[in-house]
Write an enzyme that holds these catalytic residues in place. Structure first.
Site, mmCIF file in Angstrom:
data_model
loop_
_atom_site.group_PDB
_atom_site.id
_atom_site.type_symbol
_atom_site.label_atom_id
_atom_site.label_comp_id
_atom_site.label_asym_id
_atom_site.label_seq_id
_atom_site.Cartn_x
_atom_site.Cartn_y
_atom_site.Cartn_z
ATOM 1 N N ASN A 171 43.231 42.109 44.934
ATOM 2 C CA ASN A 171 42.596 41.577 43.734
ATOM 3 C C ASN A 171 43.610 40.626 43.091
ATOM 4 O O ASN A 171 44.560 41.063 42.443
ATOM 5 C CB ASN A 171 42.258 42.738 42.795
ATOM 6 C CG ASN A 171 41.513 42.290 41.547
ATOM 7 O OD1 ASN A 171 41.408 41.085 41.276
ATOM 8 N ND2 ASN A 171 41.002 43.240 40.793
ATOM 9 N N ARG A 215 38.720 40.747 46.437
ATOM 10 C CA ARG A 215 37.794 40.654 45.315
ATOM 11 C C ARG A 215 37.681 39.183 44.917
ATOM 12 O O ARG A 215 38.700 38.532 44.659
ATOM 13 C CB ARG A 215 38.316 41.453 44.128
ATOM 14 C CG ARG A 215 37.405 41.294 42.942
ATOM 15 C CD ARG A 215 38.018 41.763 41.659
ATOM 16 N NE ARG A 215 37.060 41.556 40.585
ATOM 17 C CZ ARG A 215 37.395 41.427 39.319
ATOM 18 N NH1 ARG A 215 38.651 41.487 38.962
ATOM 19 N NH2 ARG A 215 36.480 41.242 38.405
ATOM 20 N N HIS A 255 31.398 42.104 37.182
ATOM 21 C CA HIS A 255 31.654 43.548 37.356
ATOM 22 C C HIS A 255 30.622 44.189 38.291
ATOM 23 O O HIS A 255 30.389 45.393 38.228
ATOM 24 C CB HIS A 255 31.569 44.339 36.026
ATOM 25 C CG HIS A 255 32.622 44.028 35.018
ATOM 26 N ND1 HIS A 255 32.359 44.042 33.661
ATOM 27 C CD2 HIS A 255 33.919 43.702 35.139
ATOM 28 C CE1 HIS A 255 33.460 43.749 33.002
ATOM 29 N NE2 HIS A 255 34.425 43.528 33.873
ATOM 30 N N ARG A 270 37.133 39.202 23.788
ATOM 31 C CA ARG A 270 35.994 38.277 23.869
ATOM 32 C C ARG A 270 34.903 38.672 22.884
ATOM 33 O O ARG A 270 34.673 39.862 22.657
ATOM 34 C CB ARG A 270 35.399 38.271 25.284
ATOM 35 C CG ARG A 270 36.318 37.678 26.315
ATOM 36 C CD ARG A 270 35.674 37.708 27.699
ATOM 37 N NE ARG A 270 36.668 38.072 28.686
ATOM 38 C CZ ARG A 270 36.412 38.755 29.790
ATOM 39 N NH1 ARG A 270 35.194 39.156 30.071
ATOM 40 N NH2 ARG A 270 37.380 39.034 30.626
ATOM 41 N N GLU A 290 36.141 50.273 42.236
ATOM 42 C CA GLU A 290 35.805 48.989 42.848
ATOM 43 C C GLU A 290 36.537 48.816 44.179
ATOM 44 O O GLU A 290 36.005 48.240 45.120
ATOM 45 C CB GLU A 290 36.162 47.851 41.882
ATOM 46 C CG GLU A 290 35.226 47.812 40.684
ATOM 47 C CD GLU A 290 35.800 47.066 39.490
ATOM 48 O OE1 GLU A 290 36.679 47.642 38.807
ATOM 49 O OE2 GLU A 290 35.377 45.933 39.242
#
Ligand code: ADP
Length: 400
Positions: free
Chosen positions: A7, A90, A179, A240, A383
């Protein structure tokens, strides 16, 4: 099959080596601050974690270091490079081109490069990771697993924005979601835990980490999700803002004299829990401040919970009800306080939390009352396992 899961972020390279059949994690680590003078490599399992401060010029140097650590040195996981059978990367943005994961060949590299227009902060680092692996592990098959693939099942009425249609045709302006690997994993696990076939279950998945997203998974496919063209949409997050009145953007640009970079930075890096509390993007610090009487920190927590609560309502409506609601990622897995705030007052909708179970820690577990019509679960996301599993499936098929 041993799969190395990579990742790669703009200044980091996170990895995990996993035996897919046994799900045993053989090695885990991260290179951080890559490209700066104070980069370091943190690696090792459990208590054996080590930290080496090493200057790493770029992802290429980081990858070389990772391979060296995997086959040699104090935390070595395999005897030689030949024991790493495949690599799973990823990749954030797969656009409309990748409804599923793909084997990485020249064409895939070209396509992921093209898709960087839609994810300028995320796809380029993933490509750096891919190129570094190709160089240091020549001949080892590689697979790209996209954050967006899971949401390619959304219907046009869910993914289109009510903007001029030409923007979609010319520039691909639509909802892609993010996601997806996490939502896919936890929704599959939820169906399993609920004892309902995946193809029949209706699950609301809440991925609440630094980045936050919610999705509605009906009968084994995603039907809606809160993140949009970019990861800025939807829920309030660590830094965010999530969904806001779009007219605020030109208004703030004008009154604060900001250009597009400035306003992007404001919405992505200075908003959310951090922007409201003025304390931190980390919920633990915000909670501490709120408990010490900081009103803005308390407001940030209330706003965050309300944003998630609204999405629970939206997805109940979208799916005509739900069998289960899943909490996952840092906040979802660990904050009993936040889970309670999100679901309080929803008893009329069939969602009844058990305060005692909610307060307990652990792995996969139910936290709803036994007679709650909608079951509520905490399911730690994984993940890396999904990336390793997709890589295993595609690479096994290659050799058939
Ligand atoms: P990322 O999106 O970067 O992977 P994580 O999934 O690790 O993020 O989530 C980070 C968030 O989880 C932070 O806001 C952090 O405060 C929160 N978190 C982690 N552990 C706890 C805890 N024990 N209690 C409350 N919040 C927690």
């Amino acid at each position: 099959m041993n799969v190395l899961v990579i990742n790669a972020g703009s200044s980091s390279l996170k990895y995990q080596l996993m035996n897919v059949e046994t799900q045993e994690i053989l090695a885990i680590g991260i290179c951080e601050k890559v490209g700066s003078g104070d980069s370091f490599h943190k690696y090792g399992l459990g208590d054996a974690e080590r930290l080496d401060e090493t200057p790493l010029k770029d992802h290429d140097e980081a990858m070389a270091l990772v391979i060296e650590a995997l086959v040699d040195g104090p935390a070595k996981a395999v005897g030689s490079l030949s024991e790493i059978d495949a690599v799973g990367h990823r990749v954030v943005q797969g656009g409309q081109h990748y409804p599923v994961s793909t084997v990485i060949d020249e064409e895939a590299i070209e396509k992921i490069t093209e898709l960087s227009v839609l994810a300028p902060l995320h796809n380029p680092p993933a490509l750096m990771g891919i190129h570094a692996c190709r160089k240091h592990m020549p001949g080892v098959p590689m697979v790209a697993v996209f954050d967006t693939s899971f949401f390619q099942t959304l219907e046009p009425k869910a993914y289109m924005y009510p903007l001029p249609y030409e923007l979609y045709e010319k520039h691909g302006v639509r909802k892609y979601g993010m996601h997806g690997t996490s939502h896919r994993y936890v929704s599959e696990r939820a169906a399993d835990v609920l004892g309902i076939p995946y193809g029949k279950a209706r699950v609301i998945t809440l991925h609440l980490g630094n980045g936050c997203s919610a999705s509605a998974v009906k009968e084994g496919i995603a039907v809606d999700t809160s993140m949009g063209l970019t990861p800025l949409d939807g829920l309030m997050m660590g830094t965010r803002c999530g969904a806001i009145d779009p007219a605020i953007v030109p208004f703030v640009m004008e009154c604060e004299g900001l250009d597009t970079n400035g306003v992007n930075n404001l919405m992505n890096k200075k908003s959310g829990l951090l922007g409201i509390s003025g304390v931190s993007n980390d919920l633990r610090s915000v909670q501490e401040a709120a408990e010490a009487g900081n009103g803005r920190a308390a407001l940030a927590i209330d706003m965050y919970a309300k944003a998630v609560k609204k999405y629970v309502g939206i997805y109940l409506a979208v799916m005509g009800g739900a069998d289960g609601i899943v909490f996952t990622a840092g906040i979802g897995e660990n904050s009993a306080m936040m889970r309670e705030k999100i679901l309080e007052g929803l008893e009329g909708l069939g969602i009844v939390l058990d305060a005692g179970k909610n307060a307990l820690r652990g792995g996969e577990r139910f936290i709803s009352a036994d007679d709650s019509p909608v079951k509520v679960m905490v399911i730690p996301t994984n993940e890396e396992y999904m990336i390793a599993r997709d890589t295993f499936d595609l690479v096994s098929a290659l050799s058939k």
